[in-house]
Design an enzyme around this catalytic site. Structure first.
Site, PDB file in Angstrom:
ATOM      1  CG  ASN A  10      45.736  16.634  75.566  1.00  0.00           C
ATOM      2  OD1 ASN A  10      46.664  15.852  75.793  1.00  0.00           O
ATOM      3  ND2 ASN A  10      44.485  16.233  75.394  1.00  0.00           N
ATOM      4  CE  LYS A  12      44.009  15.398  71.923  1.00  0.00           C
ATOM      5  NZ  LYS A  12      42.823  15.353  71.086  1.00  0.00           N
ATOM      6  CG  HIS A  95      40.868  14.081  76.715  1.00  0.00           C
ATOM      7  ND1 HIS A  95      40.521  13.402  75.575  1.00  0.00           N
ATOM      8  CD2 HIS A  95      41.199  15.338  76.327  1.00  0.00           C
ATOM      9  CE1 HIS A  95      40.647  14.213  74.535  1.00  0.00           C
ATOM     10  NE2 HIS A  95      41.067  15.390  74.968  1.00  0.00           N
ATOM     11  CD  GLU A  97      41.562  12.149  72.238  1.00  0.00           C
ATOM     12  OE1 GLU A  97      42.686  12.150  72.797  1.00  0.00           O
ATOM     13  OE2 GLU A  97      41.230  13.002  71.380  1.00  0.00           O
ATOM     14  CD  GLU A 167      38.903  19.094  75.397  1.00  0.00           C
ATOM     15  OE1 GLU A 167      39.763  19.801  74.852  1.00  0.00           O
ATOM     16  OE2 GLU A 167      39.070  17.892  75.631  1.00  0.00           O
ATOM     17  N   GLY A 173      39.599  17.399  67.322  1.00  0.00           N
ATOM     18  CA  GLY A 173      40.383  16.861  66.220  1.00  0.00           C
ATOM     19  C   GLY A 173      39.629  16.813  64.893  1.00  0.00           C
ATOM     20  CB  SER A 214      38.749  22.145  66.081  1.00  0.00           C
ATOM     21  OG  SER A 214      38.696  20.763  65.751  1.00  0.00           O
TER      22      SER A 214
HETATM   23  P1  PGA Z   1      42.021  19.345  69.288  1.00  0.00           P
HETATM   24  O1  PGA Z   1      42.028  18.506  70.670  1.00  0.00           O
HETATM   25  O2  PGA Z   1      42.460  20.740  69.630  1.00  0.00           O
HETATM   26  O3  PGA Z   1      43.022  18.626  68.412  1.00  0.00           O
HETATM   27  O4  PGA Z   1      40.643  19.305  68.765  1.00  0.00           O
HETATM   28  C1  PGA Z   1      41.550  19.069  71.852  1.00  0.00           C
HETATM   29  C2  PGA Z   1      41.630  18.080  72.982  1.00  0.00           C
HETATM   30  O5  PGA Z   1      41.377  16.884  72.741  1.00  0.00           O
HETATM   31  O6  PGA Z   1      41.927  18.444  74.129  1.00  0.00           O
END
Ligand code: PGA
Length: 257
Positions: A10, A12, A95, A97, A167, A173, A214
């Protein structure tokens, strides 16, 4: 039934169309041989067309990072699942976010899942609890209710086209991942068992469930060794060609038949 491992990057709001195409040209030869793993990139909407064209002869598949549930209409800024069909196989929805910054709701995630399935695409439905919910011991309840809401009105037969990404928001992140065992426990009891309750054991066994938050080459094996974790939804590490290739290689080694 063996579930095919599935790794999705992903990206983003990263990488221009030019950078996205250059990336997949470099990535594809490194991961072309791992046919036992589904390999997916999710670039920005703006790059989907160019990336899909660059991957036309490639085993690497493309995902969008969202889709509207209506086919068309007065929805300024939105892109429908129907519009995405020439370019993608998968669509990520729900997601955290989007839930946090764009007001995404469980109800709309459910509408989007139905629209995506109606276009013969596959939804990757992201669920997960916040740090406050995790600390208040509400994880199982929160994740179960997100799964139930997202799958409302779907059939048992839809389940083999649905992917769920668990997640924990506090792990995205942040550099802090859940341990493999904790993620396995939540995925089994809050995701797979919930689907079994809704649609029976066979449907639950066919759903692929990813861990996200992560994930990187150094912890990938820990997640992929868990029986109910079928892959990863990866943000940061998927922006690096060598890390992405390493994740696919580890998935193939640990899960491949
Ligand atoms: P990350 O993001 O691997 O940077 O933690 C995962 C995601 O948001 O799908």
């Amino acid at each position: 039934m063996a579930r095919m491992p599935i790794i999705a990057g992903n990206w983003k709001m990263n990488k221009t169309p030019g950078e996205s195409v250059a990336f997949v040209r470099e990535l594809t030869p490194k991961i072309a041989d791992y046919g036992e793993v589904e390999r997916i990139v999710a670039p920005t909407m703006l790059a989907l067309s160019a990336v899909a064209a660059a991957l036309r002869e490639s085993p690497v598949q493309v995902a969008a990072q969202d889709a509207h549930w209506q086919v068309d209409g007065a929805y300024t800024s939105q892109v429908s699942a129907a519009m995405l069909t020439p370019f993608v196989d998968y669509v990520i929805i729900g997601h955290s976010e989007c839930r946090a910054f764009l007001g995404e709701t469980d109800e709309n995630v459910n509408r989007k899942a139905k629209a995506i399935l109606a276009e013969d695409l596959h939804p990757i439905i992201a669920v997960g609890e916040s740090l406050a919910q995790y600390e208040a011991d509400e994880t199982l309840h929160v994740v179960r209710s997100q799964v139930i809401a997202a799958l409302e009105g779907l059939s048992a037969g839809d389940m083999d086209r649905v992917v769920i990404a668990y997640e924990p928001i506090w792990a995205i992140g942040s550099g802090k991942s859940a341990s493999g065992e904790v993620a396995e426990d939540i995925i089994r009891s809050a995701v797979r068992d919930t689907i079994a309750m809704l649609h029976g054991d066979d449907a639950a066994e066919s759903v692929r469930i990813q861990y996200g938050g992560s994930v990187k080459p150094s912890n990938m094996e820990e997640f992929m060794s868990q029986p109910n974790i079928d892959g990863a939804l990866v943000g940061g590490a998927s922006l690096d060609v060598d890390d992405f290739a390493a994740l696919v290689e580890i998935a193939a080694r640990v899960k491949g038949s």
